[in-house]
Design a protein around this motif. Structure first.
Motif, PDB file in Angstrom:
ATOM      1  N   SER A  77       0.817  -1.227   0.047  1.00  0.00           N
ATOM      2  CA  SER A  77       0.062  -0.012   0.063  1.00  0.00           C
ATOM      3  C   SER A  77       0.823   1.116   0.025  1.00  0.00           C
ATOM      4  CB  SER A  77      -0.931   0.039   1.115  1.00  0.00           C
ATOM      5  OG  SER A  77      -0.222  -0.028   2.331  1.00  0.00           O
ATOM      6  N   GLN A  78       1.964   1.265   0.420  1.00  0.00           N
ATOM      7  CA  GLN A  78       2.880   2.511   0.438  1.00  0.00           C
ATOM      8  C   GLN A  78       3.530   2.649  -0.821  1.00  0.00           C
ATOM      9  OE1 GLN A  78       5.568   1.267   3.595  1.00  0.00           O
ATOM     10  NE2 GLN A  78       4.337   2.228   5.332  1.00  0.00           N
ATOM     11  N   LEU A  79       3.827   1.845  -1.447  1.00  0.00           N
ATOM     12  CA  LEU A  79       4.386   1.808  -2.603  1.00  0.00           C
ATOM     13  C   LEU A  79       3.353   2.251  -3.725  1.00  0.00           C
ATOM     14  CD1 LEU A  79       6.767  -1.265  -3.164  1.00  0.00           C
ATOM     15  CD2 LEU A  79       7.455   1.045  -2.962  1.00  0.00           C
ATOM     16  N   LEU A  80       2.222   1.793  -3.550  1.00  0.00           N
ATOM     17  CA  LEU A  80       0.964   2.175  -4.414  1.00  0.00           C
ATOM     18  C   LEU A  80       0.726   3.684  -4.140  1.00  0.00           C
ATOM     19  CD1 LEU A  80      -1.161  -0.924  -4.548  1.00  0.00           C
ATOM     20  CD2 LEU A  80       0.017  -0.064  -6.321  1.00  0.00           C
ATOM     21  N   ALA A  81       0.853   4.102  -2.843  1.00  0.00           N
ATOM     22  CA  ALA A  81       0.531   5.358  -2.603  1.00  0.00           C
ATOM     23  C   ALA A  81       1.570   6.286  -3.256  1.00  0.00           C
ATOM     24  CB  ALA A  81       0.639   5.574  -1.191  1.00  0.00           C
ATOM     25  N   LEU A  82       2.743   5.819  -3.237  1.00  0.00           N
ATOM     26  CA  LEU A  82       3.754   6.673  -3.834  1.00  0.00           C
ATOM     27  C   LEU A  82       3.570   6.845  -5.388  1.00  0.00           C
ATOM     28  CD1 LEU A  82       6.593   8.111  -2.887  1.00  0.00           C
ATOM     29  CD2 LEU A  82       7.689   5.909  -3.181  1.00  0.00           C
ATOM     30  N   ALA A  83       3.214   5.607  -5.672  1.00  0.00           N
ATOM     31  CA  ALA A  83       3.063   5.807  -7.323  1.00  0.00           C
ATOM     32  C   ALA A  83       1.863   6.691  -7.663  1.00  0.00           C
ATOM     33  CB  ALA A  83       2.667   4.303  -8.007  1.00  0.00           C
ATOM     34  N   ASP A  84       1.016   6.607  -6.916  1.00  0.00           N
ATOM     35  CA  ASP A  84      -0.210   7.357  -6.880  1.00  0.00           C
ATOM     36  C   ASP A  84       0.106   8.967  -6.995  1.00  0.00           C
ATOM     37  OD1 ASP A  84      -2.042   5.389  -7.772  1.00  0.00           O
ATOM     38  OD2 ASP A  84      -2.857   5.515  -5.329  1.00  0.00           O
ATOM     39  N   LYS A  85       1.077   9.512  -6.004  1.00  0.00           N
ATOM     40  CA  LYS A  85       1.575  10.495  -5.479  1.00  0.00           C
ATOM     41  C   LYS A  85       2.089  11.168  -7.002  1.00  0.00           C
ATOM     42  CE  LYS A  85       4.376  13.252  -2.529  1.00  0.00           C
ATOM     43  NZ  LYS A  85       5.264  13.154  -1.520  1.00  0.00           N
ATOM     44  N   TYR A  86       3.105  10.366  -7.811  1.00  0.00           N
ATOM     45  CA  TYR A  86       3.682  10.725  -8.857  1.00  0.00           C
ATOM     46  C   TYR A  86       2.938  10.677 -10.031  1.00  0.00           C
ATOM     47  CZ  TYR A  86       7.874  11.411  -5.980  1.00  0.00           C
ATOM     48  OH  TYR A  86       8.657  12.144  -5.087  1.00  0.00           O
ATOM     49  N   SER A  87       1.752  10.197 -10.255  1.00  0.00           N
ATOM     50  CA  SER A  87       1.421   9.566 -11.390  1.00  0.00           C
ATOM     51  C   SER A  87       0.320  11.020 -11.605  1.00  0.00           C
ATOM     52  CB  SER A  87       0.622   8.495 -11.348  1.00  0.00           C
ATOM     53  OG  SER A  87      -0.561   8.401 -10.477  1.00  0.00           O
ATOM     54  N   GLY A  88       0.077  11.549 -10.549  1.00  0.00           N
ATOM     55  CA  GLY A  88      -1.289  12.626 -10.799  1.00  0.00           C
ATOM     56  C   GLY A  88      -0.751  13.855 -10.756  1.00  0.00           C
TER      57      GLY A  88
END
Length: 157
Positions: free
Chosen positions: A146-157
């Motif tokens: 969940s931490q990696l996905l949150a980080l990915a979401d942060k940089y994708s948007g």
């Protein structure tokens, strides 16, 4: 303030301090030669350039070396060196003290490399980074996923 008159050359050569210095220099050269001869006898001739007798203070012989490895090799031959100096040196020698003092030339730091600038080919785009984060998240367990996905979401948007 009155100026001192310069000393005559004969006064300088006859001074006690100059004679003490000359005696010490002669004794120092003798110690260096004794160490060199001793190292030749003990098959450590290659260490002669890295070793120096600092002093012979009864009962210690003090030798300065340029590295710990050389110091260790000298210590392994300690008995032979002491015996050699006991038979040839004026003050009695019963122990050997090794001091390590690296020479400035031996420890020359490597020149620092300038940081390399990234070329456009080396630059990783944000979308590639986000993609890699999501791939890694799929391989991980919670809570890291969940931490990696949150980080990915942060940089994708």
């Amino acid at each position: 303030m009155a100026r001192r008159r310069p000393k005559h050359l004969q006064q300088l050569f006859g001074s006690q301090q100059l004679q003490q210095f000359a005696d010490f220099t002669e004794q120092y050269q003798l110690w260096q030669q004794l160490l060199s001869d001793c190292l030749q006898e003990t098959s450590l001739a290659e260490l002669a350039a890295s070793c120096e007798v600092i002093a012979v203070r009864a009962p210690s012989l003090i030798i300065q070396v340029s590295s710990a490895a050389i110091g260790q090799r000298i210590k392994t031959e300690q008995g032979r060196i002491i015996t050699h100096f006991q038979t040839h040196a004026t003050p009695a020698v019963a122990s050997l003290e090794v001091r390590i003092r690296p020479s400035r030339q031996a420890v020359a730091p490597e020149p620092r490399k300038a940081p390399q600038k990234n070329t456009p080919k080396e630059l990783v785009t944000e979308s590639e980074t986000v993609k890699k984060l999501r791939e890694q998240a799929a391989l991980c367990e919670e809570p890291l996923r969940s931490q990696l996905l949150a980080l990915a979401d942060k940089y994708s948007g």
